[in-house]
Design a protein around this motif. Structure first.
Motif, mmCIF file in Angstrom:
data_model
loop_
_atom_site.group_PDB
_atom_site.id
_atom_site.type_symbol
_atom_site.label_atom_id
_atom_site.label_comp_id
_atom_site.label_asym_id
_atom_site.label_seq_id
_atom_site.Cartn_x
_atom_site.Cartn_y
_atom_site.Cartn_z
ATOM 1 N N UNK A 2 0.839 -1.203 0.000
ATOM 2 C CA UNK A 2 0.000 0.000 0.000
ATOM 3 C C UNK A 2 0.877 1.256 0.000
ATOM 4 N N UNK A 3 1.991 1.227 0.747
ATOM 5 C CA UNK A 3 2.865 2.405 0.801
ATOM 6 C C UNK A 3 3.451 2.729 -0.571
ATOM 7 N N UNK A 4 3.838 1.706 -1.346
ATOM 8 C CA UNK A 4 4.402 1.943 -2.680
ATOM 9 C C UNK A 4 3.372 2.576 -3.593
ATOM 10 N N UNK A 5 2.125 2.062 -3.545
ATOM 11 C CA UNK A 5 1.082 2.646 -4.376
ATOM 12 C C UNK A 5 0.738 4.074 -3.907
ATOM 13 N N UNK A 6 0.845 4.312 -2.596
ATOM 14 C CA UNK A 6 0.587 5.661 -2.076
ATOM 15 C C UNK A 6 1.635 6.638 -2.593
ATOM 16 N N UNK A 7 2.901 6.200 -2.616
ATOM 17 C CA UNK A 7 3.958 7.075 -3.147
ATOM 18 C C UNK A 7 3.746 7.341 -4.640
ATOM 19 N N UNK A 8 3.369 6.298 -5.380
ATOM 20 C CA UNK A 8 3.109 6.473 -6.806
ATOM 21 C C UNK A 8 1.928 7.418 -7.032
ATOM 22 N N UNK A 9 0.910 7.287 -6.190
ATOM 23 C CA UNK A 9 -0.271 8.148 -6.316
ATOM 24 C C UNK A 9 0.095 9.610 -6.028
ATOM 25 N N UNK A 10 0.847 9.842 -4.955
ATOM 26 C CA UNK A 10 1.260 11.205 -4.632
ATOM 27 C C UNK A 10 2.135 11.802 -5.744
ATOM 28 N N UNK A 11 3.020 10.974 -6.302
ATOM 29 C CA UNK A 11 3.861 11.452 -7.394
ATOM 30 C C UNK A 11 3.028 11.796 -8.617
ATOM 31 N N UNK A 12 2.016 10.966 -8.922
ATOM 32 C CA UNK A 12 1.155 11.262 -10.072
ATOM 33 C C UNK A 12 0.366 12.546 -9.851
ATOM 34 N N UNK A 13 -0.079 12.794 -8.603
ATOM 35 C CA UNK A 13 -0.775 14.047 -8.316
ATOM 36 C C UNK A 13 0.144 15.257 -8.538
ATOM 37 N N UNK A 14 1.381 15.101 -8.082
ATOM 38 C CA UNK A 14 2.342 16.191 -8.278
ATOM 39 C C UNK A 14 2.576 16.447 -9.764
ATOM 40 N N UNK A 15 2.692 15.366 -10.553
ATOM 41 C CA UNK A 15 2.909 15.528 -11.984
ATOM 42 C C UNK A 15 1.698 16.158 -12.665
ATOM 43 N N UNK A 16 0.517 15.748 -12.246
ATOM 44 C CA UNK A 16 -0.687 16.338 -12.828
ATOM 45 C C UNK A 16 -0.794 17.826 -12.494
ATOM 46 N N UNK A 17 -0.464 18.181 -11.264
ATOM 47 C CA UNK A 17 -0.494 19.592 -10.886
ATOM 48 C C UNK A 17 0.540 20.390 -11.667
ATOM 49 N N UNK A 18 1.711 19.779 -11.864
ATOM 50 C CA UNK A 18 2.757 20.451 -12.625
ATOM 51 C C UNK A 18 2.308 20.674 -14.062
ATOM 52 N N UNK A 19 1.696 19.663 -14.659
ATOM 53 C CA UNK A 19 1.224 19.805 -16.030
ATOM 54 C C UNK A 19 0.082 20.813 -16.124
ATOM 55 N N UNK A 20 -0.793 20.839 -15.089
ATOM 56 C CA UNK A 20 -1.885 21.819 -15.092
ATOM 57 C C UNK A 20 -1.342 23.238 -15.048
ATOM 58 N N UNK A 21 -0.320 23.465 -14.196
ATOM 59 C CA UNK A 21 0.280 24.791 -14.107
ATOM 60 C C UNK A 21 0.973 25.176 -15.413
ATOM 61 N N UNK A 22 1.631 24.215 -16.040
ATOM 62 C CA UNK A 22 2.283 24.501 -17.308
ATOM 63 C C UNK A 22 1.253 24.858 -18.378
ATOM 64 N N UNK A 23 0.136 24.116 -18.396
ATOM 65 C CA UNK A 23 -0.918 24.420 -19.371
ATOM 66 C C UNK A 23 -1.510 25.798 -19.113
ATOM 67 N N UNK A 24 -1.756 26.121 -17.828
ATOM 68 C CA UNK A 24 -2.325 27.420 -17.496
ATOM 69 C C UNK A 24 -1.348 28.549 -17.850
ATOM 70 N N UNK A 25 -0.068 28.357 -17.537
ATOM 71 C CA UNK A 25 0.924 29.381 -17.871
ATOM 72 C C UNK A 25 1.056 29.540 -19.380
ATOM 73 N N UNK A 26 1.001 28.414 -20.091
ATOM 74 C CA UNK A 26 1.068 28.513 -21.548
ATOM 75 C C UNK A 26 -0.113 29.275 -22.122
ATOM 76 N N UNK A 27 -1.315 29.028 -21.555
ATOM 77 C CA UNK A 27 -2.498 29.739 -22.025
ATOM 78 C C UNK A 27 -2.395 31.235 -21.746
ATOM 79 N N UNK A 28 -1.983 31.572 -20.521
ATOM 80 C CA UNK A 28 -1.829 32.985 -20.169
ATOM 81 C C UNK A 28 -0.757 33.640 -21.040
#
Length: 236
Positions: free
Chosen positions: A112-138
C-alpha cells in the motif's frame, strides 16, 4: 575658474584655458602639474591591491563568492565536472524522480505504501502539467502583447533619452563656443592691455633715464656757472 556668463564685464576671470598657453611658454609647469596629479591619485587609489579606493569607502563590502576551498561539496562537484565523470550510485545529485511517473516495483505491487507514493507522485505531476498548461495559455493570450507594449515603452524611453542627450550636447557645445569666444575676447583685451602696460613702463623708464641725464647735465652746468662767477669776482 570663475563662472562664465553672457557678459564678462562683472566677472573676474582667473583662467582662460581656451586662450592661455602657459604650458607652451613655460614647459617646467608640466612637471609641477604632473606631480600634483600624482599626489592626488595616491590619495584616491588604494595603498595595496586588497584595499578599496578611498572614494568608494561609502559602498558596502562585496559579498564573498563561494570557492572550492571553503565548500567541499563545490570542490567535489567541480572536480567531477572537470573529469567529465557521471554521477555514481549513492552520490548526491539532481533528483529527477520527482519529474517522472514512477510505477511500483514488481515486488512492491502488493504494498500500500508503494502505491501511495506512486499516487502522490502522479498528483504532483498532474499539478505540474496543469500549471504549465495554465501558464502557456496565459502566455499565449497576454505574453506577446505584453512584450510588445514593454518593447514599445522601452523604445520610447530610449528615443526620449537620446533626444535629451542630443539637446544637452547642443547646449554644452553652445556653452563651450560662447566660453571660447568670451575667453578669446578677454585674452585679446588682456594681451592688448599688457602690451600697453609694457609700453608705458618702457616709456616711464626712458623718461626717468632722461631725467637723470638732464639732472646730471644741469649739475654740470651749475658747477660751470659757479666756476665762471668765481673767476669774474676774482678778476674784479
Amino acid at each position: 575658474m570663475a563662472a562664465m556668463t553672457a557678459s564678462t564685464s562683472d566677472v573676474q576671470l582667473d583662467s582662460l584655458p581656451y586662450y592661455d598657453n602657459d604650458l607652451d611658454a613655460y614647459p617646467q609647469l608640466r612637471a609641477v602639474l604632473n606631480s600634483q596629479i600624482a599626489i592626488e591619485l595616491r590619495n584616491l587609489l588604494p595603498k595595496t591591491p586588497s584595499q578599496a579606493p578611498t572614494n568608494l569607502s561609502h559602498l558596502p563590502p562585496p559579498r564573498p563568492l563561494p570557492s572550492a576551498e571553503s565548500d567541499p561539496l563545490l570542490a567535489a562537484e567541480l572536480a567531477r565536472l572537470e573529469g567529465k565523470r557521471p554521477l555514481r550510485a549513492g552520490e548526491k545529485g539532481l533528483d529527477t524522480t520527482r519529474y517522472a511517473m514512477p510505477f511500483p516495483a514488481e515486488e512492491d505491487l502488493d504494498s500500500v505504501e508503494a502505491w501511495e507514493r506512486a499516487y502522490q507522485s502522479s498528483l504532483a505531476q498532474l499539478e505540474h502539467q496543469r500549471l504549465r498548461t495554465m501558464n502557456g495559455t496565459v502566455l499565449q493570450q497576454l505574453g506577446a502583447n505584453k512584450w510588445r507594449v514593454e518593447n514599445f515603452a522601452v523604445e520610447n524611453a530610449i528615443k526620449r533619452v537620446e533626444n535629451e542627450a542630443t539637446e544637452v550636447k547642443d547646449v554644452v557645445e553652445d556653452v563651450n563656443r560662447r566660453r571660447k569666444a568670451d575667453q578669446e575676447k578677454a585674452g585679446e583685451t588682456l594681451a592688448r592691455l599688457e602690451r600697453r602696460w609694457q609700453e608705458l613702463v618702457s616709456g616711464n623708464m626712458q623718461l626717468e633715464i632722461g631725467c637723470f641725464a638732464l639732472e646730471e647735465e644741469l649739475a654740470v652746468l651749475q658747477a660751470r656757472q659757479r666756476e665762471i662767477q668765481q673767476r669774474l669776482q676774482a678778476a674784479q
